[in-house]
Design a protein around this motif. Sequence first.
Motif, mmCIF file in Angstrom:
data_model
loop_
_atom_site.group_PDB
_atom_site.id
_atom_site.type_symbol
_atom_site.label_atom_id
_atom_site.label_comp_id
_atom_site.label_asym_id
_atom_site.label_seq_id
_atom_site.Cartn_x
_atom_site.Cartn_y
_atom_site.Cartn_z
ATOM 1 N N LEU A 331 -4.204 6.707 14.545
ATOM 2 C CA LEU A 331 -3.135 5.839 14.048
ATOM 3 C C LEU A 331 -3.682 4.711 13.183
ATOM 4 O O LEU A 331 -3.109 4.370 12.140
ATOM 5 C CB LEU A 331 -2.368 5.255 15.238
ATOM 6 N N ASN A 332 -4.782 4.128 13.594
ATOM 7 C CA ASN A 332 -5.338 2.985 12.875
ATOM 8 C C ASN A 332 -5.944 3.405 11.545
ATOM 9 O O ASN A 332 -5.669 2.818 10.502
ATOM 10 C CB ASN A 332 -6.383 2.304 13.752
ATOM 11 N N GLN A 333 -6.787 4.427 11.574
ATOM 12 C CA GLN A 333 -7.492 4.844 10.363
ATOM 13 C C GLN A 333 -6.609 5.677 9.445
ATOM 14 O O GLN A 333 -6.871 5.759 8.248
ATOM 15 C CB GLN A 333 -8.756 5.613 10.748
ATOM 16 N N GLY A 334 -5.567 6.281 9.991
ATOM 17 C CA GLY A 334 -4.664 7.061 9.161
ATOM 18 C C GLY A 334 -3.870 6.230 8.171
ATOM 19 O O GLY A 334 -3.301 6.763 7.221
ATOM 20 N N SER A 335 -3.829 4.918 8.382
ATOM 21 C CA SER A 335 -3.084 4.031 7.475
ATOM 22 C C SER A 335 -3.966 3.397 6.407
ATOM 23 O O SER A 335 -3.485 2.601 5.595
ATOM 24 C CB SER A 335 -2.396 2.925 8.280
ATOM 25 N N ILE A 336 -5.258 3.729 6.377
ATOM 26 C CA ILE A 336 -6.185 3.086 5.445
ATOM 27 C C ILE A 336 -5.776 3.328 3.995
ATOM 28 O O ILE A 336 -5.830 2.426 3.154
ATOM 29 C CB ILE A 336 -7.628 3.580 5.691
ATOM 30 N N GLY A 337 -5.372 4.570 3.671
ATOM 31 C CA GLY A 337 -5.004 4.887 2.296
ATOM 32 C C GLY A 337 -3.872 4.015 1.783
ATOM 33 O O GLY A 337 -3.909 3.513 0.654
ATOM 34 N N SER A 338 -2.854 3.798 2.626
ATOM 35 C CA SER A 338 -1.731 2.937 2.225
ATOM 36 C C SER A 338 -2.187 1.503 2.019
ATOM 37 O O SER A 338 -1.762 0.830 1.072
ATOM 38 C CB SER A 338 -0.628 2.986 3.287
ATOM 39 N N ARG A 339 -3.054 1.019 2.908
ATOM 40 C CA ARG A 339 -3.524 -0.363 2.771
ATOM 41 C C ARG A 339 -4.336 -0.555 1.493
ATOM 42 O O ARG A 339 -4.232 -1.575 0.815
ATOM 43 C CB ARG A 339 -4.345 -0.760 4.008
ATOM 44 N N GLN A 340 -5.156 0.437 1.148
ATOM 45 C CA GLN A 340 -5.942 0.340 -0.085
ATOM 46 C C GLN A 340 -5.034 0.310 -1.307
ATOM 47 O O GLN A 340 -5.245 -0.486 -2.230
ATOM 48 C CB GLN A 340 -6.926 1.510 -0.166
ATOM 49 N N ALA A 341 -4.036 1.191 -1.331
ATOM 50 C CA ALA A 341 -3.116 1.206 -2.464
ATOM 51 C C ALA A 341 -2.351 -0.113 -2.576
ATOM 52 O O ALA A 341 -2.099 -0.610 -3.673
ATOM 53 C CB ALA A 341 -2.146 2.383 -2.323
ATOM 54 N N LEU A 342 -1.998 -0.704 -1.431
ATOM 55 C CA LEU A 342 -1.243 -1.950 -1.441
ATOM 56 C C LEU A 342 -2.054 -3.101 -2.022
ATOM 57 O O LEU A 342 -1.576 -3.832 -2.890
ATOM 58 C CB LEU A 342 -0.774 -2.299 -0.020
ATOM 59 N N PHE A 343 -3.288 -3.288 -1.557
ATOM 60 C CA PHE A 343 -4.012 -4.461 -2.044
ATOM 61 C C PHE A 343 -4.491 -4.278 -3.478
ATOM 62 O O PHE A 343 -4.575 -5.245 -4.235
ATOM 63 C CB PHE A 343 -5.151 -4.857 -1.097
ATOM 64 N N LEU A 344 -4.784 -3.044 -3.896
ATOM 65 C CA LEU A 344 -5.158 -2.844 -5.297
ATOM 66 C C LEU A 344 -3.966 -3.052 -6.221
ATOM 67 O O LEU A 344 -4.121 -3.394 -7.391
ATOM 68 C CB LEU A 344 -5.740 -1.441 -5.499
ATOM 69 N N GLY A 345 -2.752 -2.855 -5.701
ATOM 70 C CA GLY A 345 -1.560 -3.070 -6.489
ATOM 71 C C GLY A 345 -1.181 -4.528 -6.649
ATOM 72 O O GLY A 345 -0.223 -4.845 -7.357
ATOM 73 N N LEU A 346 -1.936 -5.432 -6.028
ATOM 74 C CA LEU A 346 -1.633 -6.855 -6.160
ATOM 75 C C LEU A 346 -1.982 -7.399 -7.537
ATOM 76 O O LEU A 346 -1.470 -8.438 -7.942
ATOM 77 C CB LEU A 346 -2.416 -7.658 -5.100
ATOM 78 N N VAL A 347 -2.890 -6.727 -8.245
ATOM 79 C CA VAL A 347 -3.393 -7.262 -9.513
ATOM 80 C C VAL A 347 -3.380 -6.180 -10.582
ATOM 81 O O VAL A 347 -3.162 -5.006 -10.295
ATOM 82 C CB VAL A 347 -4.837 -7.804 -9.342
ATOM 83 N N GLY A 348 -3.671 -6.582 -11.817
ATOM 84 C CA GLY A 348 -3.768 -5.651 -12.926
ATOM 85 C C GLY A 348 -5.082 -4.894 -12.922
ATOM 86 O O GLY A 348 -5.975 -5.133 -12.112
ATOM 87 N N LYS A 349 -5.224 -3.993 -13.884
ATOM 88 C CA LYS A 349 -6.370 -3.081 -13.944
ATOM 89 C C LYS A 349 -7.702 -3.809 -14.027
ATOM 90 O O LYS A 349 -8.690 -3.391 -13.419
ATOM 91 C CB LYS A 349 -6.203 -2.160 -15.146
ATOM 92 N N ASP A 350 -7.761 -4.922 -14.768
ATOM 93 C CA ASP A 350 -9.041 -5.600 -14.977
ATOM 94 C C ASP A 350 -9.449 -6.478 -13.803
ATOM 95 O O ASP A 350 -10.503 -7.105 -13.833
ATOM 96 C CB ASP A 350 -8.989 -6.457 -16.251
ATOM 97 N N LYS A 351 -8.633 -6.530 -12.748
ATOM 98 C CA LYS A 351 -8.963 -7.364 -11.594
ATOM 99 C C LYS A 351 -9.053 -6.548 -10.298
ATOM 100 O O LYS A 351 -9.081 -7.105 -9.212
ATOM 101 C CB LYS A 351 -7.897 -8.462 -11.414
ATOM 102 N N ARG A 352 -9.100 -5.228 -10.424
ATOM 103 C CA ARG A 352 -9.090 -4.414 -9.211
ATOM 104 C C ARG A 352 -10.396 -4.523 -8.429
ATOM 105 O O ARG A 352 -10.413 -4.440 -7.203
ATOM 106 C CB ARG A 352 -8.791 -2.951 -9.557
ATOM 107 N N GLY A 353 -11.508 -4.700 -9.139
ATOM 108 C CA GLY A 353 -12.761 -4.933 -8.431
ATOM 109 C C GLY A 353 -12.702 -6.225 -7.638
ATOM 110 O O GLY A 353 -13.207 -6.321 -6.515
#
Length: 411
Positions: A331-353
């Motif tokens: 349950l915990n690790q199965g949600s990692i993909g969603s969390r990664q997509a969420l925080f990378l979506g906070l910014v534009g392409k040049d700030k994803r790093g």
Amino acid sequence: MLSDIPRNARLLMAARVARSVGQGALVVDFALYLHALHWSAIHIGGLYSVSLLVGALATLIVGPLSDRFGAKRFLLGYEGIQIGAAIIALSTAQPVWLSLAAILGAFGRGANGGAGPFAPAEQSWMSRSVSHKQWGQIFHLNTSVGLTGMAVGALLATLPGLLNGVLPGPEAYRSLFIIVLLGSLFCLFFLLRAGESSLSAEGIDQDTASATKLENPEIIADKPSSVGRVLLRFGAINALNGLGIGMVGPLMAYWFHLRFGVGPAAIGAAMALAFFSAALMSLLGLRLTRRFGMVGTVTRMRLLGLIMMLALPFAPVFWLAMLLYIFRAALNQGSIGSRQALFLGLVGKDKRGLAATVNSLSLQAPRAIGPSIAGLFFEAEMLVTPFLLAVTLQGMYLVLFRRFFGKQQKT
């Protein structure tokens, strides 16, 4: 599914699988190896803490630089460091050298196949390799293949138990570093074949802005000052999660040994099942996002995982504790993909790093404290207390996480 994924993303996933096998083996056996070398619980926890702290500091440097100079050279360098660390660990068990190898190689910490402190560069590279519309699919699949590799590694971690009659004591564990060495060599092969050319920057940014505004209309910010405030708030919330993970995650195999007296064969087999279950749950998580959205999926899965964690230390027998651990890990690790997509979506392409750096640093720096605290409790034979602290911290994180992202649009 794989036919729809660009070549670069497939190569990065292949590298993740190769890397994850060694990680899975050492998640099970590295603390047990140190225990067999007569390290105390305090010293084991302290080494894990130092390793995590060094990784957090490296993350602080690597993430922003990957936006400027590209991710490939950093990941190639990381695998070179891994090769050196594996060679040292194969050559000696002398505490100073073994500690150095463990810190450089992040032994025993596990990252689901991620590149440790270089993970922000890896995540940024992956996000630039596909369109935003594929992020949910890609990050869940990437997590799943990494967890599958971890499961294979956990199965290989049963080897010291089988070799115990052939090799004396701690020597049975040392063969596992061959797996780490071979994994890094395969990683180099895949990474060298991958290129850093990305899809149309304009097209990706337009997709990112429109898709993320639908999911989180109050979060996307275009001005640097707004981006900074958003990432700072996110990092503060994520720190609670990191501290909670550090209390139990890195020393879980060691806890099973102390609590039930079991060895690497039983722990490795059970953890392999946990990783396989988590890999399947990550793919199921992608389906759940279509019903509940990413935020709803994360909160539901993490809440159920917290219930399992609360019950785990009170389990009277090993098989029941492992069953709770398997469900909790899935349950915990199965949600990692969603969390990664969420925080990378906070910014534009040049700030994803930068976004990946904030996520990783805010998780790893507090996580570094956890093993030292857990080691003190273990030494005092207080094996339940770390779990209670972890549940409290991660419960607070979950409430604030939901509040931070707000209500999402169900898809």
